[in-house]
Scaffold this active site. Structure first.
Site, PDB file in Angstrom:
ATOM      1  N   GLU A  78      -3.510 -10.034   4.207  1.00  0.00           N
ATOM      2  CA  GLU A  78      -4.487  -9.569   5.206  1.00  0.00           C
ATOM      3  C   GLU A  78      -5.519 -10.646   5.551  1.00  0.00           C
ATOM      4  O   GLU A  78      -5.846 -10.840   6.725  1.00  0.00           O
ATOM      5  CB  GLU A  78      -5.212  -8.314   4.698  1.00  0.00           C
ATOM      6  N   GLU A 117       0.847  -1.215   0.000  1.00  0.00           N
ATOM      7  CA  GLU A 117       0.000   0.000   0.000  1.00  0.00           C
ATOM      8  C   GLU A 117       0.875   1.256   0.000  1.00  0.00           C
ATOM      9  O   GLU A 117       0.568   2.239  -0.683  1.00  0.00           O
ATOM     10  CB  GLU A 117      -0.922   0.000   1.221  1.00  0.00           C
TER      11      GLU A 117
HETATM   12  C1  1HE Z   1       7.136  -8.467  12.038  1.00  0.00           C
HETATM   13  C2  1HE Z   1       6.414  -8.328  10.826  1.00  0.00           C
HETATM   14  C3  1HE Z   1       5.193  -7.605  10.889  1.00  0.00           C
HETATM   15  C4  1HE Z   1       8.170  -9.491  10.413  1.00  0.00           C
HETATM   16  N1  1HE Z   1       4.826  -7.082  12.076  1.00  0.00           N
HETATM   17  N2  1HE Z   1       6.727  -7.930  13.185  1.00  0.00           N
HETATM   18  N3  1HE Z   1       2.327  -8.461   7.148  1.00  0.00           N
HETATM   19  C5  1HE Z   1       2.527  -9.782   7.068  1.00  0.00           C
HETATM   20  O1  1HE Z   1       1.649 -10.585   7.299  1.00  0.00           O
HETATM   21  C6  1HE Z   1       3.924 -10.207   6.763  1.00  0.00           C
HETATM   22  C7  1HE Z   1       4.552 -10.886   7.983  1.00  0.00           C
HETATM   23  N4  1HE Z   1       5.973 -11.141   7.794  1.00  0.00           N
HETATM   24  C8  1HE Z   1       6.446 -12.163   7.054  1.00  0.00           C
HETATM   25  O2  1HE Z   1       5.720 -12.881   6.400  1.00  0.00           O
HETATM   26  C9  1HE Z   1       7.932 -12.369   7.067  1.00  0.00           C
HETATM   27  O3  1HE Z   1       8.454 -11.725   8.224  1.00  0.00           O
HETATM   28  C10 1HE Z   1       8.664 -11.797   5.814  1.00  0.00           C
HETATM   29  C11 1HE Z   1       8.323 -12.666   4.596  1.00  0.00           C
HETATM   30  C12 1HE Z   1       8.290 -10.353   5.540  1.00  0.00           C
HETATM   31  C13 1HE Z   1      10.201 -11.827   6.068  1.00  0.00           C
HETATM   32  O4  1HE Z   1      10.574 -13.148   6.463  1.00  0.00           O
HETATM   33  P1  1HE Z   1      11.987 -13.350   7.201  1.00  0.00           P
HETATM   34  O5  1HE Z   1      12.175 -14.831   7.372  1.00  0.00           O
HETATM   35  O6  1HE Z   1      13.032 -12.576   6.521  1.00  0.00           O
HETATM   36  O7  1HE Z   1      11.807 -12.639   8.667  1.00  0.00           O
HETATM   37  P2  1HE Z   1      11.075 -13.198   9.971  1.00  0.00           P
HETATM   38  O8  1HE Z   1      11.981 -14.142  10.699  1.00  0.00           O
HETATM   39  O9  1HE Z   1       9.702 -13.682   9.668  1.00  0.00           O
HETATM   40  O10 1HE Z   1      10.880 -11.856  10.811  1.00  0.00           O
HETATM   41  C14 1HE Z   1      11.983 -11.213  11.467  1.00  0.00           C
HETATM   42  C15 1HE Z   1      11.413 -10.422  12.623  1.00  0.00           C
HETATM   43  O11 1HE Z   1      10.515  -9.419  12.141  1.00  0.00           O
HETATM   44  C16 1HE Z   1      10.559 -11.272  13.565  1.00  0.00           C
HETATM   45  O12 1HE Z   1      10.672 -10.728  14.861  1.00  0.00           O
HETATM   46  P3  1HE Z   1      11.660 -11.394  15.972  1.00  0.00           P
HETATM   47  O13 1HE Z   1      11.484 -10.500  17.156  1.00  0.00           O
HETATM   48  O14 1HE Z   1      11.180 -12.802  16.151  1.00  0.00           O
HETATM   49  O15 1HE Z   1      13.054 -11.323  15.370  1.00  0.00           O
HETATM   50  C17 1HE Z   1       9.155 -11.053  13.075  1.00  0.00           C
HETATM   51  O16 1HE Z   1       8.173 -11.265  14.061  1.00  0.00           O
HETATM   52  C18 1HE Z   1       9.229  -9.566  12.706  1.00  0.00           C
HETATM   53  N5  1HE Z   1       8.216  -9.194  11.733  1.00  0.00           N
HETATM   54  N6  1HE Z   1       7.078  -8.968   9.847  1.00  0.00           N
HETATM   55  C19 1HE Z   1       5.567  -7.254  13.177  1.00  0.00           C
HETATM   56  N7  1HE Z   1       4.451  -7.389   9.802  1.00  0.00           N
HETATM   57  C20 1HE Z   1      -2.941  -0.652   7.353  1.00  0.00           C
HETATM   58  S1  1HE Z   1      -3.449  -2.216   7.093  1.00  0.00           S
HETATM   59  C21 1HE Z   1      -2.116  -3.101   6.477  1.00  0.00           C
HETATM   60  C22 1HE Z   1      -2.369  -4.554   6.703  1.00  0.00           C
HETATM   61  C23 1HE Z   1      -1.113  -5.357   6.548  1.00  0.00           C
HETATM   62  O17 1HE Z   1      -0.043  -4.875   6.293  1.00  0.00           O
HETATM   63  S2  1HE Z   1      -1.327  -7.037   6.754  1.00  0.00           S
HETATM   64  C24 1HE Z   1       0.209  -7.714   6.337  1.00  0.00           C
HETATM   65  C25 1HE Z   1       1.084  -7.851   7.546  1.00  0.00           C
END
Ligand code: 1HE
Length: 259
Positions: A133, A113
């Site tokens: 989402e 977005e």
């Molecule tokens: C996060 C987030 C996040 C990572 N919020 N903390 N977005 C999503 O559903 C995408 C969620 N994220 C993922 O699917 C993956 O993290 C990725 C594909 C983007 C990257 O994967 P990777 O293997 O490189 O990283 P990781 O091990 O999953 O994440 C590293 C850290 O970032 C980890 O935290 P840690 O404390 O365990 O190290 C994750 O929890 C953190 N992290 N993504 C919070 N999104 C206005 S409305 C909009 C609606 C949306 O955007 S919905 C989509 C949300």
């Protein structure tokens, strides 16, 4: 440059400002301070900036909404949150200067977005796009249901949201999510090159492209033609246009380059 949260970094390169998401450890997930910082940055660009490059640090452009902030909100707080994103991204789309987004790795959810609010999108080959989402039980809230259908059509957005599928950089280019695909690591240089070129355009033309063209495209044809005629007349009457046309006729202006 305005004071920014630690998750954002801004620097100036001549007439171009580069704003970088700087929260690589959380994959540039967008928390409230970051979104507010984006709004503050675009609301108060310094004098002399003619274009902005928006990029992300680390392996990903942005993992979208910071999901850890979500659990505490009730309905009205959720509405206010979505509207805070709308305000911030409106500052990008209908701000003062064109914005080039440089995309790599995850460009998902709110990250997509955010990218959609920019005017030009350069994707490195590593970029991938998704709207997860539905799998999280939420809905787009950063203007995605307005801007993404304008880029790729409502049917594609619907399908992306229902199935949660991922598109590659090449898929995204074919669909119209990006304007350029470049090799990994080459995005910032390409983004800067484009931003510098954009910053060199006549200011009125950039204004008309950003502020009038999208509104003309959404208006009825009669209103569109009348608005276009006004914009064309104003542009031609501007001293900037006169100087540029004279330069071309005197063989000092650039020719259109073959691709
Ligand atoms: C996060 C987030 C996040 C990572 N919020 N903390 N977005 C999503 O559903 C995408 C969620 N994220 C993922 O699917 C993956 O993290 C990725 C594909 C983007 C990257 O994967 P990777 O293997 O490189 O990283 P990781 O091990 O999953 O994440 C590293 C850290 O970032 C980890 O935290 P840690 O404390 O365990 O190290 C994750 O929890 C953190 N992290 N993504 C919070 N999104 C206005 S409305 C909009 C609606 C949306 O955007 S919905 C989509 C949300």
């Amino acid at each position: 440059m305005p004071k920014l949260p630690p998750t954002l970094h801004a620097e100036r390169r001549g007439a171009v400002a580069v704003l970088t998401l700087k929260r690589a450890e959380k994959r540039n997930a967008l928390n409230d301070p970051t979104v507010q910082g984006i709004e503050a940055f675009f609301a108060a660009l310094p004098e002399g900036i003619g274009a902005v490059v928006l990029a992300g640090e680390g392996e990903h452009f942005s993992a979208g909404l910071d999901l850890s902030e979500l659990s505490e909100r009730d309905v009205m707080a959720g509405i206010a949150h979505s509207q805070s994103w709308h305000r911030a991204f409106e500052r990008i789309e209908f701000g003062t200067v064109p914005v080039v987004a440089v995309l790599h790795g995850a460009v998902v959810g709110g990250g997509l977005e955010l990218a959609a609010a920019a005017h030009v999108r350069v994707a490195e080959r590593s970029a991938f796009y998704a709207l997860p989402e539905a799998s999280r039980g939420i809905f787009v809230g950063g203007g995605g249901s307005v801007r993404l259908p304008a880029l790729i059509g409502a049917s594609r957005v619907m399908e992306m949201m229902l199935t949660g599928r991922t598109f590659s950089a090449e898929d995204g280019q074919a669909l119209g999510l990006s304007h350029y695909v470049v090799e990994n690591g080459a995005g910032l240089a390409k983004g800067l090159e484009l931003a510098q070129r954009i910053a060199g355009n006549a200011p009125f033309t950039n204004f008309a492209v950003m502020q009038l063209l999208p509104r003309i495209a959404r208006s009825d044809p009669a209103t569109g033609f009348a608005t276009e005629a006004l914009a064309a007349g104003i542009a031609q009457g501007d001293e900037e246009a006169k100087a540029r046309l004279k330069a071309f006729l005197e063989k000092r202006g650039p020719k259109v380059a073959r691709s």
